[in-house]
Design a protein around this motif. Structure first.
Motif, PDB file in Angstrom:
ATOM      1  N   SER A   1       9.410   9.568 -11.043  1.00  0.00           N
ATOM      2  CA  SER A   1       8.548   8.374 -11.091  1.00  0.00           C
ATOM      3  C   SER A   1       9.364   7.109 -10.881  1.00  0.00           C
ATOM      4  N   LEU A   2      10.566   7.081 -11.441  1.00  0.00           N
ATOM      5  CA  LEU A   2      11.431   5.924 -11.263  1.00  0.00           C
ATOM      6  C   LEU A   2      11.848   5.782  -9.799  1.00  0.00           C
ATOM      7  N   GLN A   3      12.152   6.904  -9.163  1.00  0.00           N
ATOM      8  CA  GLN A   3      12.535   6.860  -7.743  1.00  0.00           C
ATOM      9  C   GLN A   3      11.392   6.323  -6.882  1.00  0.00           C
ATOM     10  N   VAL A   4      10.185   6.801  -7.166  1.00  0.00           N
ATOM     11  CA  VAL A   4       9.033   6.351  -6.376  1.00  0.00           C
ATOM     12  C   VAL A   4       8.753   4.877  -6.634  1.00  0.00           C
ATOM     13  N   ALA A   5       8.848   4.445  -7.874  1.00  0.00           N
ATOM     14  CA  ALA A   5       8.611   3.038  -8.202  1.00  0.00           C
ATOM     15  C   ALA A   5       9.616   2.146  -7.483  1.00  0.00           C
ATOM     16  N   ARG A   6      10.849   2.597  -7.358  1.00  0.00           N
ATOM     17  CA  ARG A   6      11.862   1.810  -6.653  1.00  0.00           C
ATOM     18  C   ARG A   6      11.586   1.769  -5.147  1.00  0.00           C
ATOM     19  N   LEU A   7      10.947   2.808  -4.628  1.00  0.00           N
ATOM     20  CA  LEU A   7      10.623   2.842  -3.195  1.00  0.00           C
ATOM     21  C   LEU A   7       9.369   2.027  -2.877  1.00  0.00           C
ATOM     22  N   GLN A   8       8.452   1.920  -3.853  1.00  0.00           N
ATOM     23  CA  GLN A   8       7.207   1.170  -3.640  1.00  0.00           C
ATOM     24  C   GLN A   8       6.939   0.225  -4.826  1.00  0.00           C
ATOM     25  N   PRO A   9       7.848  -0.695  -5.075  1.00  0.00           N
ATOM     26  CA  PRO A   9       7.723  -1.531  -6.281  1.00  0.00           C
ATOM     27  C   PRO A   9       6.645  -2.615  -6.164  1.00  0.00           C
TER      28      PRO A   9
ATOM     29  N   SER B   1       6.486  10.962  -0.279  1.00  0.00           N
ATOM     30  CA  SER B   1       5.524  12.069  -0.255  1.00  0.00           C
ATOM     31  C   SER B   1       6.065  13.286  -1.000  1.00  0.00           C
ATOM     32  N   LEU B   2       7.342  13.581  -0.811  1.00  0.00           N
ATOM     33  CA  LEU B   2       7.963  14.712  -1.507  1.00  0.00           C
ATOM     34  C   LEU B   2       8.008  14.461  -3.016  1.00  0.00           C
ATOM     35  N   LEU B   3       8.383  13.241  -3.385  1.00  0.00           N
ATOM     36  CA  LEU B   3       8.485  12.908  -4.813  1.00  0.00           C
ATOM     37  C   LEU B   3       7.114  12.927  -5.489  1.00  0.00           C
TER      38      LEU B   3
ATOM     39  N   GLY C   1       0.824  -1.208   0.000  1.00  0.00           N
ATOM     40  CA  GLY C   1       0.000   0.000   0.000  1.00  0.00           C
ATOM     41  C   GLY C   1       0.854   1.253   0.000  1.00  0.00           C
ATOM     42  N   LYS C   2       0.204   2.400  -0.097  1.00  0.00           N
ATOM     43  CA  LYS C   2       0.930   3.654  -0.282  1.00  0.00           C
ATOM     44  C   LYS C   2       1.610   4.169   0.977  1.00  0.00           C
ATOM     45  N   ALA C   3       1.390   3.489   2.115  1.00  0.00           N
ATOM     46  CA  ALA C   3       2.075   3.925   3.332  1.00  0.00           C
ATOM     47  C   ALA C   3       3.397   3.190   3.525  1.00  0.00           C
ATOM     48  N   GLY C   4       3.713   2.259   2.620  1.00  0.00           N
ATOM     49  CA  GLY C   4       4.959   1.523   2.750  1.00  0.00           C
ATOM     50  C   GLY C   4       6.134   2.264   2.146  1.00  0.00           C
ATOM     51  N   GLY C   5       7.339   1.865   2.561  1.00  0.00           N
ATOM     52  CA  GLY C   5       8.540   2.470   1.979  1.00  0.00           C
ATOM     53  C   GLY C   5       9.015   3.689   2.747  1.00  0.00           C
ATOM     54  N   GLN C   6       9.909   4.422   2.134  1.00  0.00           N
ATOM     55  CA  GLN C   6      10.478   5.622   2.769  1.00  0.00           C
ATOM     56  C   GLN C   6       9.480   6.770   2.605  1.00  0.00           C
TER      57      GLN C   6
END
Length: 858
Positions: free
Chosen positions: A490-498, A472-474, A462-467
């Motif tokens: 978008s790539l950074q966010v995808a890597r944080l919540q893959p 949130s900033l990205l 879910g969207k609360a997982g990851g850093q």
């Protein structure tokens, strides 16, 4: 004879008349006084009193009406004193005149000698049969009940009403004007100057302020008002003195008591205010003086004010006071089930002087930081139009300036600015938002530990997982940036919540072809039935040895790289003595070119790539027939479970799957992970209890690995849990509930704190260290496998527990599997979710591509 009788009757009449005059004179000059209003019915009162004394106090009663005066004779009718004949008989005298009820209690024989004082040692006094306290209470309660509708006009929780007696309340009620409230009733120790020539020393003096007037009241010891000095609209001057203070106006001067000088100072300007403003001011003063914890009086004053003046800013203050005085559940029940809150907030947002009104409230009421944020976000979440957002922005800027000066917590600062930037975007101030967001990205605290130690009830799909802070900033930057930068973010966010399919799908729209191909592969794996094995031709290329610097800088998890949380771990591991594993291989068959050629080739290729020498490989049987384990010794050795090499076994691995599993274990050898303990304990640290782990914690200097990173984990986890809860909330059709839920979530993130528990911290340190080592090895395994699906399947084939769930994963998908929870609400396979998140993230990285390029280069 007849003449003598007439003379006797005449004499008796004179005597009775004298008695009446004595009683009348005594009551008017010496009797107790209670004030009554014009609706007071004296005869009904006398009837009530006779009944009450008889029924409640069990007294023998006789009543006699002597013109203006009523006499109630009474004595105890039951009890041992009555049976012994030693009870006293008393008389209660009553008279009503000009809004005053006069009364007194005397022994029955008092009229025979009214000027003589009774000895204090009289046995009648000693037996206390006069019931004077009980009778006075019965009378005062009756009179106060007549004013029951007006009782709300004197609030006993009001801090500025000091020791007000029933007789003083009755005076106010008898004089009360329409809708008049009593705000102040303060004691005076002595009067120094008045314009009256009357004697003032023997009186009990009090200063009062109501909604309509103010003045001095001089009460006699019997309860009557002897002097009333009107001081309406006159401010008070409080002189700076030690001890009791001197209070002065144009007309009078008096001394405070030792305890109420501050109260006088607080209300010194109150008499100069208009009626409605007096109500607002006394409400504010009660809020401040009660330290915002006892809110009944403040709540009462706004309820009163709003009966005749519907000001929306008074309403939101009342709402705020109710929020502070009720539990959150009561407050939400009251306001969330209708649209009252939404309507009120929309009215306020439409005010032309919104900023001024809100700032004045925040400053004058000394609103706490969290309450200030709650008020702000109630309004933000209620806003709908550009005009409303813009009108609210100056207040948000003021709160931001105030908050950033007071706050010392970097996480809280970033959380605040995330919300602030959302508001900027809503106001179409994108450039200002971008500037702040980029600045905050550079200031981010190390969130690696939040990836390693998420709350057990956190859904990593879910969207609360990851850093969370970085994500949130990205997300906000993606919303407002130019296309070229959107791809990068978008790539950074995808890597944080893959593990969120939507994140991966976003890459299909914006990324370069190489990234799109990998994103498409992940998309297929995340789909239901997208995980079934698809046999593909795997080219068995020889691997090139990877340069030590490349391995050191690119393979380890970010927490173990230079500057990471666990940078010192690898240095420590290199110094630890190698444990003796020789007994482990004593019952195993050695792997060679004659039994399992393909497996030997896999081991050889990876051994060369990692620069490992002196490695023996064995085939595990019995309890080691499933799983692959590495052991550092001289020489080091690897044991591969026989089930993985048997093509007829459900645990059988193809080349790509075997490369991942072997690559993981040889990476453990390369990075010397197995030196932590002589068992595989650390590999499953998450599933072990603290007491099992405690033996090993003393050996490992884990605090040195973490530094200060662990201090923020509780805060980050709390923020994640709050966001996860808020994401699950569904709009039930009430905008008011939606506003409240959003506000509670936002404020909860600021109020969550780090709770220290040394035992738990030690356990978390080992769990995190264990995960860093496992995730580092997984990255190596993926490099050698090259196939993300084969690598994930290898994880399931490597474990008996996970293997039993493989049919579920193949049919229903990975996400369905990862969402399984126990009765406590914790995610059963969160450890696996963490590994998959790491694998998918690394698969999307440039480091993966670079390492594969070096590995396969000619």
């Amino acid at each position: 004879m007849e003449k003598n009788k007439e003379n006797k009757a005449s004499q008796d009449e004179v005597v009775n008349t004298d008695y009446k005059l004595v009683i009348l004179h005594h009551l008017l000059h010496e009797g107790q006084v209670f004030y009554v209003n014009s609706t007071f019915d004296y005869s009904s009162f006398i009837q009530f009193l006779v009944t009450k004394l008889s029924d409640n106090l069990n007294l023998e009663i006789s009543h006699e009406a002597l013109d203006e005066v009523d006499v109630i004779n009474y004595q105890a009718g039951k009890g041992i004193k009555s049976s012994l004949g030693i009870t006293g008989e008393y008389q209660l005298f009553l008279l009503t005149d000009q809004k005053r009820l006069y009364f007194d209690i005397k022994p029955a024989n008092w009229l025979a000698n009214p000027d003589k004082k009774i000895s204090t040692f009289n046995p009648i006094n000693y037996l206390n049969d006069s019931y004077d306290e009980e009778i006075i209470k019965i009378i005062s309660d009756y009179l106060l009940d007549l004013h029951k509708a007006n009782h709300l006009t004197i609030n006993d929780d009001n801090l500025f009403i000091e020791n007000i007696l029933p007789k003083m309340k009755l005076w106010f009620y008898s004089e009360q004007q329409e809708k008049e409230l009593l705000f102040v009733f303060l004691n005076i120790s002595s009067i120094k100057k008045t314009e009256s020539d009357e004697e003032v020393k023997a009186l009990s003096w009090h200063y009062f302020v109501s909604s309509h007037r103010s003045g001095l009241l001089g009460f006699s010891d019997k309860g009557g008002i002897e002097i009333h000095i009107d001081l309406s609209e006159l401010a008070l001057t409080v002189k700076k003195e030690i001890g009791r203070k001197t209070i002065s106006t144009e007309l009078s001067e008096w001394m405070t008591t030792r305890n109420n000088a501050d109260l006088y100072r607080d209300i010194s300007l109150l008499p100069t205010f208009e009626q409605n403003d007096r109500v607002r001011e006394i409400a504010r003063l009660n809020w401040l003086k009660n330290k915002k914890t006892k809110t009944e009086a403040t709540k009462f004053f706004f309820q009163y004010l709003l009966t005749f003046d519907t000001n929306p800013f008074d309403e939101i203050k009342q709402l705020f006071v109710e929020y502070k005085s009720d539990t959150q559940q009561e407050f939400e029940t009251h306001f969330a089930e209708n649209e009252k809150l939404d309507t009120l907030l929309c009215t306020i947002l439409g005010s032309s002087n919104l900023d001024e009104q809100l700032k004045n409230w925040i400053i004058k009421w000394e609103i706490d930081t969290l309450d200030m944020i709650a008020i702000l976000h109630l309004l933000i979440h209620a806003a709908d139009t550009l005009e409303e957002y813009q009108r609210l922005m100056p207040f948000h800027q003021y709160i931001r300036d105030t908050y950033l000066k007071q706050n010392k917590d970097k996480i809280n600062e970033i959380v605040f600015d995330i919300e602030y930037c959302k508001h900027l975007i809503a106001c179409e101030m994108k450039e200002d938002a971008i500037k702040i967001l980029k600045k905050r990205l550079k200031q981010l605290p190390d969130e690696t530990v939040s990836d390693l130690l998420p709350p057990k009830d956190l859904d990593l799909t879910g969207k609360a997982g990851g850093q969370l802070l970085k994500i949130s900033l990205l997300d906000l930057l993606i919303e407002i940036s130019k296309p070229a930068e959107i791809m990068k973010y978008s790539l950074q966010v995808a890597r944080l919540q893959p593990l969120i399919p939507e994140r991966v799908d976003d890459l299909l729209q914006v990324a370069d072809k190489n990234t799109r191909d990998r994103a498409l592969r992940l998309h297929q794996i995340l789909e239901a039935e997208g995980f079934s094995r698809k046999e593909e031709l795997i080219e068995v290329n020889k691997f090139k040895e990877l340069a030590p610097k490349l391995i050191r800088e690119k393979i380890p998890h970010s927490a173990a790289q230079k500057g990471g949380t666990f940078e010192s771990m690898q240095k420590w591991l290199a110094k630890v003595d190698v444990p003796d594993y020789s007994v482990v291989k004593s019952y195993s068959e050695i792997l060679n070119s004659k039994n399992f050629t393909e497996a030997l080739q896999v081991v050889t290729d990876i051994k060369v790539a990692l620069g490992i020498s002196k490695l023996e490989t064995y085939i595990g049987r019995g309890d080691k027939s499933i799983g692959i384990s590495s052991f550092e010794s001289d020489p080091s050795f690897l044991i591969i479970g026989a089930e993985h090499l048997d093509t007829k076994s459900g645990y059988a691995m193809n080349v790509a799957e075997l490369r991942f599993a072997v690559g993981v274990e040889l990476a453990h050898l390369h990075f010397k992970h197995s030196r932590i303990t002589s068992t595989d304990l650390w590999k499953g640290a998450m599933n072990k209890s603290y007491w099992v782990l405690d033996t090993f914690l003393a050996v490992i200097p884990l605090a040195g690995f973490f530094g200060k990173s662990l201090q923020g984990i509780a805060k980050l986890n709390a923020v994640s849990s709050i966001l996860q809860s808020s994401n699950k909330i569904k709009d039930l059709g009430s905008k008011s509930k939606e506003i409240l839920d959003a506000t509670v979530s936002t404020v909860g993130m600021f109020s969550s704190v780090t709770q220290k528990d040394k035992a738990q911290d030690k356990e978390k340190e080992l769990i995190a260290a264990s995960r860093v080592m496992q995730l580092t090895a997984d990255r190596a395994g993926l490099i050698f496998s090259g196939d993300i699906q084969a690598s994930v399947r290898s994880i399931f084939l490597h474990s008996k527990e996970l293997f039993s769930e493989l049919p579920v994963v193949e049919r229903y998908g990975i996400i369905h599997f990862l969402l399984k929870q126990n009765e406590a609400g914790d995610y059963v396979y969160q450890e696996t979710a963490i590994r998959l998140t790491n694998l998918f993230s690394f698969y999307l990285s440039d480091d993966f591509l670079e390492l594969r390029k070096h590995l396969l280069s000619e």
